[in-house]
Design a protein around this motif. Structure first.
Motif, PDB file in Angstrom:
ATOM      1  N   MET A   1     -15.002 -20.261  -1.968  1.00 10.51           N
ATOM      2  CA  MET A   1     -14.177 -19.848  -0.840  1.00 10.51           C
ATOM      3  C   MET A   1     -14.915 -18.786  -0.042  1.00 10.51           C
ATOM      4  O   MET A   1     -15.538 -17.906  -0.590  1.00 10.51           O
ATOM      5  CB  MET A   1     -12.844 -19.312  -1.359  1.00 10.51           C
ATOM      6  N   SER A   2     -14.817 -18.865   1.252  1.00  6.67           N
ATOM      7  CA  SER A   2     -15.447 -17.897   2.137  1.00  6.67           C
ATOM      8  C   SER A   2     -14.615 -16.623   2.209  1.00  6.67           C
ATOM      9  O   SER A   2     -13.398 -16.655   2.262  1.00  6.67           O
ATOM     10  CB  SER A   2     -15.566 -18.495   3.539  1.00  6.67           C
ATOM     11  N   PHE A   3     -15.319 -15.491   2.218  1.00  8.92           N
ATOM     12  CA  PHE A   3     -14.635 -14.214   2.316  1.00  8.92           C
ATOM     13  C   PHE A   3     -14.754 -13.634   3.717  1.00  8.92           C
ATOM     14  O   PHE A   3     -14.583 -12.453   3.932  1.00  8.92           O
ATOM     15  CB  PHE A   3     -15.198 -13.213   1.304  1.00  8.92           C
ATOM     16  N   ALA A   4     -15.070 -14.471   4.698  1.00 12.32           N
ATOM     17  CA  ALA A   4     -15.300 -13.994   6.052  1.00 12.32           C
ATOM     18  C   ALA A   4     -14.112 -13.198   6.587  1.00 12.32           C
ATOM     19  O   ALA A   4     -14.291 -12.269   7.346  1.00 12.32           O
ATOM     20  CB  ALA A   4     -15.598 -15.167   6.979  1.00 12.32           C
ATOM     21  N   LYS A   5     -12.918 -13.561   6.210  1.00  8.13           N
ATOM     22  CA  LYS A   5     -11.743 -12.862   6.708  1.00  8.13           C
ATOM     23  C   LYS A   5     -11.197 -11.844   5.712  1.00  8.13           C
ATOM     24  O   LYS A   5     -10.167 -11.252   5.948  1.00  8.13           O
ATOM     25  CB  LYS A   5     -10.643 -13.866   7.063  1.00  8.13           C
ATOM     26  N   ALA A   6     -11.864 -11.689   4.571  1.00 13.01           N
ATOM     27  CA  ALA A   6     -11.411 -10.687   3.609  1.00 13.01           C
ATOM     28  C   ALA A   6     -11.526  -9.321   4.263  1.00 13.01           C
ATOM     29  O   ALA A   6     -12.374  -9.093   5.120  1.00 13.01           O
ATOM     30  CB  ALA A   6     -12.227 -10.755   2.323  1.00 13.01           C
ATOM     31  N   GLY A   7     -10.679  -8.434   3.878  1.00 12.26           N
ATOM     32  CA  GLY A   7     -10.682  -7.106   4.460  1.00 12.26           C
ATOM     33  C   GLY A   7      -9.844  -6.182   3.621  1.00 12.26           C
ATOM     34  O   GLY A   7      -9.780  -6.313   2.403  1.00 12.26           O
ATOM     35  N   ARG A   8      -9.165  -5.288   4.274  1.00  6.32           N
ATOM     36  CA  ARG A   8      -8.327  -4.309   3.575  1.00  6.32           C
ATOM     37  C   ARG A   8      -6.919  -4.857   3.424  1.00  6.32           C
ATOM     38  O   ARG A   8      -6.319  -5.309   4.403  1.00  6.32           O
ATOM     39  CB  ARG A   8      -8.335  -2.997   4.330  1.00  6.32           C
ATOM     40  N   LEU A   9      -6.414  -4.773   2.209  1.00  7.85           N
ATOM     41  CA  LEU A   9      -5.116  -5.336   1.864  1.00  7.85           C
ATOM     42  C   LEU A   9      -4.271  -4.281   1.170  1.00  7.85           C
ATOM     43  O   LEU A   9      -4.688  -3.718   0.156  1.00  7.85           O
ATOM     44  CB  LEU A   9      -5.317  -6.548   0.950  1.00  7.85           C
ATOM     45  N   LEU A  10      -3.110  -4.006   1.723  1.00  6.90           N
ATOM     46  CA  LEU A  10      -2.133  -3.100   1.114  1.00  6.90           C
ATOM     47  C   LEU A  10      -1.060  -3.951   0.456  1.00  6.90           C
ATOM     48  O   LEU A  10      -0.524  -4.870   1.087  1.00  6.90           O
ATOM     49  CB  LEU A  10      -1.504  -2.196   2.186  1.00  6.90           C
ATOM     50  N   ILE A  11      -0.769  -3.656  -0.809  1.00  5.97           N
ATOM     51  CA  ILE A  11       0.256  -4.392  -1.551  1.00  5.97           C
ATOM     52  C   ILE A  11       1.287  -3.388  -2.059  1.00  5.97           C
ATOM     53  O   ILE A  11       0.929  -2.421  -2.733  1.00  5.97           O
ATOM     54  CB  ILE A  11      -0.353  -5.147  -2.747  1.00  5.97           C
ATOM     55  N   ALA A  12       2.561  -3.639  -1.753  1.00 10.48           N
ATOM     56  CA  ALA A  12       3.636  -2.768  -2.228  1.00 10.48           C
ATOM     57  C   ALA A  12       4.656  -3.591  -2.995  1.00 10.48           C
ATOM     58  O   ALA A  12       5.230  -4.542  -2.467  1.00 10.48           O
ATOM     59  CB  ALA A  12       4.311  -2.052  -1.058  1.00 10.48           C
ATOM     60  N   ASP A  13       4.847  -3.222  -4.254  1.00 10.31           N
ATOM     61  CA  ASP A  13       5.838  -3.882  -5.113  1.00 10.31           C
ATOM     62  C   ASP A  13       6.205  -2.894  -6.210  1.00 10.31           C
ATOM     63  O   ASP A  13       5.336  -2.185  -6.725  1.00 10.31           O
ATOM     64  CB  ASP A  13       5.259  -5.167  -5.716  1.00 10.31           C
ATOM     65  N   ASP A  14       7.487  -2.848  -6.577  1.00  9.34           N
ATOM     66  CA  ASP A  14       7.912  -1.904  -7.605  1.00  9.34           C
ATOM     67  C   ASP A  14       7.747  -2.449  -9.024  1.00  9.34           C
ATOM     68  O   ASP A  14       8.029  -1.748  -9.986  1.00  9.34           O
ATOM     69  CB  ASP A  14       9.355  -1.440  -7.374  1.00  9.34           C
ATOM     70  N   ASP A  15       7.236  -3.667  -9.184  1.00  8.67           N
ATOM     71  CA  ASP A  15       6.961  -4.239 -10.497  1.00  8.67           C
ATOM     72  C   ASP A  15       5.491  -3.988 -10.832  1.00  8.67           C
ATOM     73  O   ASP A  15       4.603  -4.620 -10.253  1.00  8.67           O
ATOM     74  CB  ASP A  15       7.254  -5.739 -10.486  1.00  8.67           C
ATOM     75  N   PRO A  16       5.200  -3.063 -11.773  1.00  5.63           N
ATOM     76  CA  PRO A  16       3.806  -2.714 -12.048  1.00  5.63           C
ATOM     77  C   PRO A  16       2.973  -3.878 -12.587  1.00  5.63           C
ATOM     78  O   PRO A  16       1.779  -3.962 -12.302  1.00  5.63           O
ATOM     79  CB  PRO A  16       3.903  -1.579 -13.072  1.00  5.63           C
ATOM     80  N   ASN A  17       3.574  -4.773 -13.347  1.00  6.12           N
ATOM     81  CA  ASN A  17       2.828  -5.914 -13.876  1.00  6.12           C
ATOM     82  C   ASN A  17       2.435  -6.881 -12.760  1.00  6.12           C
ATOM     83  O   ASN A  17       1.312  -7.384 -12.720  1.00  6.12           O
ATOM     84  CB  ASN A  17       3.628  -6.645 -14.954  1.00  6.12           C
ATOM     85  N   LEU A  18       3.357  -7.141 -11.867  1.00  5.19           N
ATOM     86  CA  LEU A  18       3.072  -8.010 -10.735  1.00  5.19           C
ATOM     87  C   LEU A  18       2.030  -7.375  -9.818  1.00  5.19           C
ATOM     88  O   LEU A  18       1.096  -8.042  -9.357  1.00  5.19           O
ATOM     89  CB  LEU A  18       4.367  -8.300  -9.971  1.00  5.19           C
ATOM     90  N   LEU A  19       2.162  -6.092  -9.588  1.00  5.60           N
ATOM     91  CA  LEU A  19       1.205  -5.373  -8.750  1.00  5.60           C
ATOM     92  C   LEU A  19      -0.205  -5.472  -9.346  1.00  5.60           C
ATOM     93  O   LEU A  19      -1.174  -5.738  -8.620  1.00  5.60           O
ATOM     94  CB  LEU A  19       1.644  -3.911  -8.620  1.00  5.60           C
ATOM     95  N   ALA A  20      -0.319  -5.305 -10.654  1.00  5.39           N
ATOM     96  CA  ALA A  20      -1.623  -5.411 -11.321  1.00  5.39           C
ATOM     97  C   ALA A  20      -2.209  -6.814 -11.179  1.00  5.39           C
ATOM     98  O   ALA A  20      -3.418  -6.973 -10.945  1.00  5.39           O
ATOM     99  CB  ALA A  20      -1.492  -5.027 -12.791  1.00  5.39           C
ATOM    100  N   ALA A  21      -1.364  -7.829 -11.283  1.00  3.28           N
ATOM    101  CA  ALA A  21      -1.836  -9.214 -11.125  1.00  3.28           C
ATOM    102  C   ALA A  21      -2.329  -9.447  -9.704  1.00  3.28           C
ATOM    103  O   ALA A  21      -3.375 -10.085  -9.494  1.00  3.28           O
ATOM    104  CB  ALA A  21      -0.726 -10.194 -11.484  1.00  3.28           C
ATOM    105  N   TYR A  22      -1.594  -8.953  -8.720  1.00  7.77           N
ATOM    106  CA  TYR A  22      -2.027  -9.074  -7.328  1.00  7.77           C
ATOM    107  C   TYR A  22      -3.403  -8.436  -7.127  1.00  7.77           C
ATOM    108  O   TYR A  22      -4.276  -8.997  -6.486  1.00  7.77           O
ATOM    109  CB  TYR A  22      -1.038  -8.381  -6.384  1.00  7.77           C
ATOM    110  N   VAL A  23      -3.560  -7.226  -7.658  1.00  7.07           N
ATOM    111  CA  VAL A  23      -4.820  -6.503  -7.488  1.00  7.07           C
ATOM    112  C   VAL A  23      -5.977  -7.301  -8.080  1.00  7.07           C
ATOM    113  O   VAL A  23      -7.011  -7.490  -7.428  1.00  7.07           O
ATOM    114  CB  VAL A  23      -4.724  -5.090  -8.106  1.00  7.07           C
ATOM    115  N   LEU A  24      -5.824  -7.777  -9.301  1.00  9.50           N
ATOM    116  CA  LEU A  24      -6.894  -8.559  -9.931  1.00  9.50           C
ATOM    117  C   LEU A  24      -7.244  -9.786  -9.100  1.00  9.50           C
ATOM    118  O   LEU A  24      -8.422 -10.080  -8.862  1.00  9.50           O
ATOM    119  CB  LEU A  24      -6.476  -8.992 -11.335  1.00  9.50           C
ATOM    120  N   PHE A  25      -6.239 -10.507  -8.660  1.00  9.50           N
ATOM    121  CA  PHE A  25      -6.471 -11.738  -7.909  1.00  9.50           C
ATOM    122  C   PHE A  25      -7.151 -11.467  -6.568  1.00  9.50           C
ATOM    123  O   PHE A  25      -8.159 -12.088  -6.231  1.00  9.50           O
ATOM    124  CB  PHE A  25      -5.149 -12.489  -7.688  1.00  9.50           C
ATOM    125  N   PHE A  26      -6.617 -10.548  -5.795  1.00  5.23           N
ATOM    126  CA  PHE A  26      -7.153 -10.332  -4.456  1.00  5.23           C
ATOM    127  C   PHE A  26      -8.490  -9.595  -4.473  1.00  5.23           C
ATOM    128  O   PHE A  26      -9.348  -9.864  -3.629  1.00  5.23           O
ATOM    129  CB  PHE A  26      -6.122  -9.650  -3.563  1.00  5.23           C
TER     130      PHE A  26
END
Length: 126
Positions: A1-26
């Motif tokens: 996959m191309s990362f040409a459009k990758a950039g800065r991503l802010l993620i807000a969620d009050d579920d710490p497990n879900l937030l950690a999964a998002y961080v790893l993936f993105f």
């Protein structure tokens, strides 16, 4: 996959497990990440960092995701950030409220992260 459009991503969620999964993936997909666990933290991070993309849960303590989206849109910064709601709210009226608040997409949990990534990758370039 191309990362040409990758950039800065802010993620807000009050579920710490879900937030950690998002961080790893993105992060694995080339994004620089900042996180928040509530709406107040999301707004503070947005003001300070001005990310390209913002993923918000709607039902967070204090300031909810709709209020955060409305405030981000009210600021009218250019380039305009890409806003995605990822929430348990699934009724048509709730989805309509997300779009009214300024979101570009409304995903229902459990949302598939590759689908969210595809939506982000297909966002219009400014």
């Amino acid at each position: 996959m191309s990362f040409a459009k990758a950039g800065r991503l802010l993620i807000a969620d009050d579920d710490p497990n879900l937030l950690a999964a998002y961080v790893l993936f993105f992060e694995a997909n080339g994004y620089a990440i900042q996180t928040a666990v509530d709406g107040v933290g999301a707004l503070a991070a947005y003001y300070a960092w001005r990310p390209d993309v913002v993923i918000l849960d709607i039902q967070m303590p204090g300031v909810d995701g709709h209020a955060v989206a409305k405030e981000i849109r009210r600021m009218s910064f250019a380039p305009r950030p890409f806003l995605l709601a990822v929430t348990a709210l699934h009724a048509p009226a709730e989805k309509a409220e997300s779009f009214k608040a300024g979101f570009d997409h409304h995903f229902v949990k459990p949302a598939r992260l590759p689908v969210i990534l595809a939506a982000i990758a297909s966002r219009p370039t400014i």
